[in-house]
Design a protein around this motif. Structure first.
Motif, PDB file in Angstrom:
ATOM      1  N   ARG A  37       0.854  -1.194   0.000  1.00 35.96           N
ATOM      2  CA  ARG A  37       0.000   0.000   0.000  1.00 35.96           C
ATOM      3  C   ARG A  37       0.887   1.241   0.000  1.00 35.96           C
ATOM      4  N   GLN A  39       1.065   5.387  -0.414  1.00 35.66           N
ATOM      5  CA  GLN A  39       0.227   6.574  -0.236  1.00 35.66           C
ATOM      6  C   GLN A  39       0.359   7.575  -1.385  1.00 35.66           C
ATOM      7  N   ASN A  73      -0.265  -1.073  -4.757  1.00 40.40           N
ATOM      8  CA  ASN A  73      -1.687  -0.717  -4.896  1.00 40.40           C
ATOM      9  C   ASN A  73      -2.361  -1.569  -5.966  1.00 40.40           C
TER      10      ASN A  73
END
Length: 91
Positions: A37, A39, A73
């Motif tokens: 993940r 950001q 992602n």
């Protein structure tokens, strides 16, 4: 000029050819690699963090042994291992 620039976006020397990308994407899916993940925006040139990201060897059949791959992602990317810089997003 805009058409010429847009035409080469994402193209890198030594990356996966466009026709190899679907096959490689399928390979990555079958490996069950966990997605990191991130950001920030997942884009060519972005530098991934020094820790928390797992990198994997690209199989020889793809001919890009100078890069590693990971999934960010839910998107497979090729990364320059020394700099952790994303060099290609696999579509």
């Amino acid at each position: 000029v805009g058409a010429a620039i847009g035409g080469v976006t994402g193209a890198i020397v030594g990356g996966l050819a466009e026709q190899q990308q679907p096959q490689f994407r399928q390979y990555v899916v079958t490996q069950g690699v966990p997605s990191y993940r991130y950001q920030e925006e997942v884009r060519v040139g972005a530098t991934l963090p020094a820790s928390g990201v797992q990198y994997y060897e690209v199989p020889q059949q793809y001919g890009v042994s100078n890069y590693r791959y990971t999934v960010v992602n839910d998107t497979p990317v090729l990364v320059e291992p020394g700099t952790r810089r994303i060099v290609q997003i696999i579509r």
